[in-house]
Design a protein around this motif. Structure first.
Motif, PDB file in Angstrom:
ATOM      1  N   VAL A 182      40.624  12.133   8.055  1.00  0.00           N
ATOM      2  CA  VAL A 182      40.851  13.145   9.083  1.00  0.00           C
ATOM      3  C   VAL A 182      41.043  12.453  10.436  1.00  0.00           C
ATOM      4  N   HIS A 183      41.938  13.001  11.247  1.00  0.00           N
ATOM      5  CA  HIS A 183      42.256  12.425  12.554  1.00  0.00           C
ATOM      6  C   HIS A 183      41.513  13.159  13.676  1.00  0.00           C
ATOM      7  N   ALA A 184      41.458  12.527  14.838  1.00  0.00           N
ATOM      8  CA  ALA A 184      40.906  13.189  16.024  1.00  0.00           C
ATOM      9  C   ALA A 184      41.786  12.869  17.218  1.00  0.00           C
ATOM     10  N   SER A 185      42.385  13.897  17.807  1.00  0.00           N
ATOM     11  CA  SER A 185      43.122  13.692  19.057  1.00  0.00           C
ATOM     12  C   SER A 185      42.190  13.801  20.252  1.00  0.00           C
ATOM     13  N   GLN A 186      41.009  14.364  20.050  1.00  0.00           N
ATOM     14  CA  GLN A 186      39.951  14.281  21.064  1.00  0.00           C
ATOM     15  C   GLN A 186      38.597  14.231  20.375  1.00  0.00           C
ATOM     16  N   MET A 187      37.852  13.190  20.673  1.00  0.00           N
ATOM     17  CA  MET A 187      36.490  13.024  20.176  1.00  0.00           C
ATOM     18  C   MET A 187      35.648  12.493  21.315  1.00  0.00           C
ATOM     19  N   ALA A 215      27.769  20.409  23.025  1.00  0.00           N
ATOM     20  CA  ALA A 215      29.121  20.936  22.781  1.00  0.00           C
ATOM     21  C   ALA A 215      29.029  22.423  22.459  1.00  0.00           C
ATOM     22  N   ILE A 216      29.867  23.228  23.109  1.00  0.00           N
ATOM     23  CA  ILE A 216      29.828  24.675  22.890  1.00  0.00           C
ATOM     24  C   ILE A 216      30.921  25.141  21.928  1.00  0.00           C
ATOM     25  N   SER A 217      31.964  24.347  21.764  1.00  0.00           N
ATOM     26  CA  SER A 217      32.993  24.704  20.777  1.00  0.00           C
ATOM     27  C   SER A 217      33.775  23.473  20.353  1.00  0.00           C
ATOM     28  N   ARG A 218      34.332  23.588  19.159  1.00  0.00           N
ATOM     29  CA  ARG A 218      35.193  22.545  18.606  1.00  0.00           C
ATOM     30  C   ARG A 218      36.439  23.219  18.048  1.00  0.00           C
ATOM     31  N   SER A 219      37.573  22.558  18.183  1.00  0.00           N
ATOM     32  CA  SER A 219      38.825  23.120  17.693  1.00  0.00           C
ATOM     33  C   SER A 219      39.521  22.132  16.758  1.00  0.00           C
ATOM     34  N   TYR A 220      40.114  22.680  15.712  1.00  0.00           N
ATOM     35  CA  TYR A 220      40.877  21.885  14.753  1.00  0.00           C
ATOM     36  C   TYR A 220      42.274  22.468  14.591  1.00  0.00           C
ATOM     37  N   PHE A 273      43.335  17.643  12.104  1.00  0.00           N
ATOM     38  CA  PHE A 273      43.060  17.003  13.387  1.00  0.00           C
ATOM     39  C   PHE A 273      41.941  17.736  14.112  1.00  0.00           C
ATOM     40  N   LEU A 274      40.940  16.999  14.567  1.00  0.00           N
ATOM     41  CA  LEU A 274      40.001  17.519  15.560  1.00  0.00           C
ATOM     42  C   LEU A 274      40.717  17.408  16.898  1.00  0.00           C
ATOM     43  N   THR A 275      40.952  18.539  17.561  1.00  0.00           N
ATOM     44  CA  THR A 275      41.827  18.537  18.732  1.00  0.00           C
ATOM     45  C   THR A 275      41.119  18.732  20.062  1.00  0.00           C
ATOM     46  N   GLN A 276      39.959  19.378  20.055  1.00  0.00           N
ATOM     47  CA  GLN A 276      39.291  19.634  21.333  1.00  0.00           C
ATOM     48  C   GLN A 276      37.818  19.895  21.134  1.00  0.00           C
ATOM     49  N   ILE A 277      37.019  19.366  22.056  1.00  0.00           N
ATOM     50  CA  ILE A 277      35.585  19.650  22.105  1.00  0.00           C
ATOM     51  C   ILE A 277      35.279  20.111  23.523  1.00  0.00           C
ATOM     52  N   LYS A 278      34.640  21.282  23.646  1.00  0.00           N
ATOM     53  CA  LYS A 278      34.323  21.820  24.967  1.00  0.00           C
ATOM     54  C   LYS A 278      32.823  21.743  25.226  1.00  0.00           C
ATOM     55  N   TYR A 279      32.486  21.457  26.492  1.00  0.00           N
ATOM     56  CA  TYR A 279      31.083  21.375  26.912  1.00  0.00           C
ATOM     57  C   TYR A 279      30.817  22.390  28.015  1.00  0.00           C
TER      58      TYR A 279
END
Length: 241
Positions: A54-59, A103-108, A235-241
């Motif tokens: 699995v890829h991550a464009s933002q981690m 982290a409050i949310s994660r997007s794939y 892809f893991l695309t975004q993590i919000k704080y």
């Protein structure tokens, strides 16, 4: 002192994020790079775990060190890390901040290519069947927002304390030959997105109905859900704080 790191990686050559014996992981490579720079044995903490391939464009990751680090840390880390891992930012944060728990949310995103494309082999699942019905898949995807228990889409042997996730967004879009599934939640179970995608595809291909998709969610039985689609399209695309 606690530092946050923002990075991305191509997961093709790694057995996921988490360090494991006898296999290569992204976390291991980052540990080595930071330890080399700080001359201290550093163990980074990740914002989450991605599976093999699995890829991550933002981690995000964090690590603790007892001194202020000097120089261009981004340049130094990228000089040591392999080319399929890239650091974008390294910054000091309050010592209580935590990349995972704050982290409050994660997007794939999951990417499917209809047909063949040799340049996207590592980053899409390429399928050659009829194009699935996007409207039906979006109708079914909306149902995910009505539920919190996603045991149906979880890996069977897992040590989680709860199967509850708060899904805030789930939809498909079509861009030419590419189909992209977007999903956001406060947390995800192991294999959850890939199992959801496989089951939604069954809806789009007419193998199950939208009502059947609801019944699958409510069954809480992984055996009723669709196949787990290949990791390379995720892809893991975004993590919000």
């Amino acid at each position: 002192m606690r530092y946050f790191i923002e990075l991305s990686y191509n997961g093709k050559n790694y057995h996921g994020w988490q360090i494991q014996p006898d296999v290569i992981s992204v976390q291991e490579k980052l540990n080595i790079a930071i330890s080399t720079i700080t001359q201290v044995n550093i163990q980074v903490v990740g914002a989450g775990r991605t599976d093999t391939g699995v890829h991550a464009s933002q981690m995000f990751a964090h690590f603790d060190v007892d001194k202020v680090l000097k120089g261009d840390l981004v340049f130094k880390l990228n000089s040591i890390l392999p080319n399929d891992i890239t650091v974008y930012k390294v910054f000091l944060v309050d010592s209580e901040k935590h990349v995972r728990f704050d982290a409050i949310s994660r997007s794939y995103e999951y990417k499917i290519w209809m047909g063949r494309n040799p340049f996207l082999l590592d980053f899409t699942w390429q399928i050659h069947s009829q194009k699935p019905d996007i409207q039906l898949m979006n109708e079914a995807a909306k149902l995910l927002l009505e539920y919190t228990d996603f045991q149906t889409f979880s890996k069977v042997k897992t040590d989680v304390y709860t199967f509850n996730c708060d899904v805030t967004e789930a939809y498909w879009e079509s861009k030419g030959n590419e189909l992209i599934f977007h999903i956001s939640a406060n947390r995800f179970l192991r294999n959850m997105v890939r199992a959801i995608v496989g089951t939604l595809l069954d809806v789009g291909l007419g193998k199950i109905t939208v009502d059947g998709f609801r019944e699958i969610i409510e069954s809480k039985n992984r055996g009723n859900a669709g196949l787990s689609v290949p990791a390379k399209g995720l892809f893991l695309t975004q993590i919000k704080y």
